[in-house]
Design an enzyme around this catalytic site. Structure first.
Site, PDB file in Angstrom:
ATOM      1  CG  ASN A 295      10.732 -26.557   8.243  1.00 45.13           C
ATOM      2  OD1 ASN A 295      11.107 -27.707   8.483  1.00 45.13           O
ATOM      3  ND2 ASN A 295      11.022 -25.940   7.113  1.00 45.13           N
TER       4      ASN A 295
ATOM      5  CD  GLN B 168       6.688 -16.099  25.059  1.00 42.54           C
ATOM      6  OE1 GLN B 168       6.641 -17.119  24.395  1.00 42.54           O
ATOM      7  NE2 GLN B 168       7.831 -15.502  25.345  1.00 42.54           N
TER       8      GLN B 168
ATOM      9  CG  ASP C 225      13.178 -14.777  25.216  1.00 39.84           C
ATOM     10  OD1 ASP C 225      13.025 -15.911  25.703  1.00 39.84           O
ATOM     11  OD2 ASP C 225      12.244 -14.074  24.801  1.00 39.84           O
TER      12      ASP C 225
ATOM     13  CD  GLU D 178       8.701 -22.075  25.604  1.00 43.77           C
ATOM     14  OE1 GLU D 178       7.633 -21.619  25.120  1.00 43.77           O
ATOM     15  OE2 GLU D 178       9.775 -22.059  24.992  1.00 43.77           O
ATOM     16  CG  HIS D 179       8.731 -18.543  28.551  1.00 43.70           C
ATOM     17  ND1 HIS D 179       8.274 -18.869  27.298  1.00 43.70           N
ATOM     18  CD2 HIS D 179      10.079 -18.410  28.443  1.00 43.70           C
ATOM     19  CE1 HIS D 179       9.298 -18.939  26.459  1.00 43.70           C
ATOM     20  NE2 HIS D 179      10.404 -18.673  27.115  1.00 43.70           N
TER      21      HIS D 179
ATOM     22  CG  HIS E 158       8.176 -15.893  19.829  1.00 38.71           C
ATOM     23  ND1 HIS E 158       9.413 -15.852  19.246  1.00 38.71           N
ATOM     24  CD2 HIS E 158       8.385 -15.650  21.147  1.00 38.71           C
ATOM     25  CE1 HIS E 158      10.327 -15.594  20.176  1.00 38.71           C
ATOM     26  NE2 HIS E 158       9.737 -15.458  21.336  1.00 38.71           N
TER      27      HIS E 158
ATOM     28  CB  SER F 113       6.903 -19.396  22.237  1.00 38.28           C
ATOM     29  OG  SER F 113       7.688 -19.095  23.359  1.00 38.28           O
TER      30      SER F 113
ATOM     31  CE1 TYR G 286      18.025 -27.642   9.717  1.00 41.69           C
ATOM     32  CE2 TYR G 286      16.732 -26.016  10.910  1.00 41.69           C
ATOM     33  CZ  TYR G 286      17.078 -26.633   9.726  1.00 41.69           C
ATOM     34  OH  TYR G 286      16.487 -26.248   8.554  1.00 41.69           O
TER      35      TYR G 286
ATOM     36  CG  HIS H   1      22.647 -63.884  35.051  1.00 40.52           C
ATOM     37  ND1 HIS H   1      22.244 -64.341  33.824  1.00 40.52           N
ATOM     38  CD2 HIS H   1      22.588 -62.524  34.977  1.00 40.52           C
ATOM     39  CE1 HIS H   1      21.952 -63.299  33.042  1.00 40.52           C
ATOM     40  NE2 HIS H   1      22.162 -62.183  33.721  1.00 40.52           N
TER      41      HIS H   1
END
Lengths: 425, 425
Positions: free
Chosen positions: B206, B251, B353, B319-320, B254, B229, B121, B412
């Site tokens: 979204n 950042q 990135d 995240e970063h 964003h 982010s 997507y 078994h």
């Protein structure tokens, strides 16, 4: 068992219990209450659902000693050997951190780090399996997880089953708590006075446990939600009908919703297996469960060719696949979707449940199309590493800035350029 | 930016949009309608939500040609170089199938198989990023996924952005469909006349896309639900305040809910960065977004020692993470939780990135505690292999049977024993 002729694609009858609105609301209320009231809530729910009062949640050294006395020496040796086999297999899949270094000084890589803390849910009742303790805990230990917490609902006598305690004690698990159900999941996710929270929860459970895991997912990680067990046997005319039937029945005894399927190009084998299933079922202790499972979810599919049979297997994407053909190794490369693949007559599925080494926690409900067995991977995560040299950034800054501006991200471009602007300021 | 003194543990202000009941109901209705009406529903929803009529869903060769005419040669060369770098990095993480053979003829192993079909997507609007196409598609290609399908909502002119089409065309993606939102997720999960279903859906979107992915999870696999982010910069007094500030702002631009944090033992740096952030923000085109992000989700944390600062970073699990200290390599081993780790002054976050090679799809919202970057691993799954020899089963059948009986699973035990009973029958 019904015999049905098919061509190449077929779908398994599967029963997935998603829970109902009432169960979901009950779980939400349990989660909230444990979050708010901690240990007191755990005790109250244990009294309510397990009909027993638990003075201390932690399994004591005395309880461990008592458990060892209940398990005979021979059985203990078997548990130890199984644990060694499982550890030996899982050690081979440990992934290393890696680095690439470039001449200009740049380094790129990936760091593999174990999770800090993991919770293992061990179901109670009929499904209280020491083998599940081994299969869930050992991969986490091999991954290097420092804190492994086990939770399991107490029996009416206030204790956990001896086999479960011994299996955990053999592995050196120190935190074993007598609490089960959605309340145990809440304790692992949010923490209480006694139980510190974990980062991931694994292990199967009833519908309340499954719903609770789904709710706390995101705050903590969870393994997949397990469905009823499945086996598909892919066999040709060289297979022994009594063995194929016995293996189908070993899945069927797990659960009335378990699914046992034979796919074969041999009508002769199909008919012989159908007879054997009927005959052997009558002599099984869990006869009622087996009969229901075979009736509702069992099937024998007969194809024209082996190629069609293989296509059918791939469309089923079974949890367990046995390949009982003249040359099973030749077929391995054509199997695209299966949780575990058992090759040849001597790889009866229970070999994998207990002893061979590979994990018995496998993707169910056709999710073998995109999911993997529980493994060391389940208990590690990775971080990318980027160490750019001055030279590399000097050479590429204008390209990175151009890409950022193409995407309308001016501050990204300026961040890269800031490294060189200073020198001229 | 506010400066705050902390000791060692801190939690990020995070904004996770879970959606409301109305949005959830809208998504359920879209999913149902697409499942029932197929392409017709896709067209109707595109008219409704994207205000455009799409005669054919598939992006045509003419549209691809037109897109190439919009992208200049220099930019195309940069996209190609970035794609090469990304491919080069991801190729290094390809995992192999493996086997262990034992002297008795037993073989155990693990088979690594790519997924059959994957949907990517690509969001529309401001977030239509060619770099996202590269980062999501290349790992799937490296993994060996045969069918990669891209979906993206059309612009008001009925087209996809040229950069997105060119990036996809450069990678050889053939199936690109002009459809977005929950209806695109439904098409990928259930299939329509034009779009065959896939096994896994990746890529951000979204709230409607996120809710739809959550709903179809289980039928197909999904990647993680991405949050806003985040960047954390861990710096000491050797860092340049203007560079740290520029990276924090990259950042912040964003999203007003993006989170930019500095953790440092140096009050001097903290103060200088706070000033630089203010100063640089005033000159940024996305000034309003940046100001809101810094005001609501930005922070500068000052600790007493570097050890405390490192603990704080691990508690944030960003995240970063940028490590801008005198010897960043010395600190790497102490970083336990971060999606991507950028070491040293020249590893400004936008390097990752777009260009360096590691993936820019990273775990957000603190999930770096248990999640990994998007990677080749995302597009493969594993199957266990068990091939037991006659000798191995003869030696171990009684142990396996004993273990099965300990767990009350008689069928078994009998399955394993059936291999040897025949000979005496």
């Amino acid at each position: 068992m019904k015999i049905e002729k098919i061509s190449s694609s077929v779908s398994l009858k599967r029963s997935i219990d998603q829970g109902n609105e009432q169960q979901r609301e009950a779980v939400l209320s349990i989660l909230e209450t444990v979050k708010r009231e901690g240990d007191a809530a755990l005790r109250a729910y244990t009294e309510k659902f397990d009909s027993v009062t638990i003075p201390t949640l932690l399994v004591s050294d005395e309880e461990k000693k008592a458990a060892y006395e209940e398990v005979d020496e021979q059985m203990l040796a078997i548990i130890r050997e199984a644990a060694d086999n499982i550890r030996d297999y899982h050690v081979r899949m440990v992934q290393q951190s890696w680095m690439v270094t470039k001449e200009d000084g740049t380094m790129l890589g990936q760091k593999v780090t174990p999770l800090d803390a993991v919770g293992v849910y061990v179901p109670g009742g009929l499904a209280a399996y020491p083998s599940s303790v081994l299969m869930n805990v050992i991969p986490a230990q091999v991954a290097g997880v420092e804190r492994i917490v086990m939770v399991s609902p107490p029996q009416k006598n206030g204790k956990l089953p001896a086999g479960v305690i011994v299996a955990a004690a053999e592995l050196g698990v120190e935190e074993i708590y007598k609490v089960g159900g959605a309340q145990a999941i809440a304790a692992l996710a949010y923490g209480t006075e006694t139980i510190q929270p974990v980062d991931k929860i694994v292990g199967p459970g009833n519908i309340f446990v499954a719903l609770a895991k789904r709710e706390v997912f995101g705050l903590v990680d969870i393994d997949s939600i397990a469905g009823p067990s499945e086996i598909v046997v892919l066999a040709d005319e060289t297979a022994y009908a009594n063995e194929v039937a016995a293996d189908l029945l070993s899945q069927a005894e797990h659960d009335a919703r378990a699914s046992s399927v034979l796919v074969t190009p041999s009508m002769e084998l199909a008919e012989a297996v159908a007879l054997e299933v009927e005959e052997q079922t009558s002599r099984l202790p869990r006869k009622e469960i087996v009969e229901a499972s075979i009736r509702d979810y069992g099937a024998i599919y007969v194809t024209k060719t082996m190629a069609e049979a293989i296509d059918a297997v791939n469309s089923l994407a079974p949890e367990h696949l046995e390949v009982v053909t003249e040359n099973p190794m030749e077929i391995l490369g054509r199997i695209k979707h299966a949780g575990a693949i058992f090759l040849g007559r001597y790889s009866s599925e229970p070999v994998g449940d207990y002893f061979a080494g590979p994990n018995h926690v496998l993707p169910t409900n056709g999710t073998a199309k995109f999911s993997s067995p529980l493994s060391v991977d389940t208990f590690v995560k990775k971080s990318s590493i980027i160490s750019y040299s001055q030279k590399a950034l000097e050479e590429n800054a204008h390209k990175i800035a151009a890409f950022a501006r193409l995407e309308g991200l001016e501050a990204h471009a300026r961040a890269v350029e800031s490294r060189f602007k200073k020198d001229t300021n």
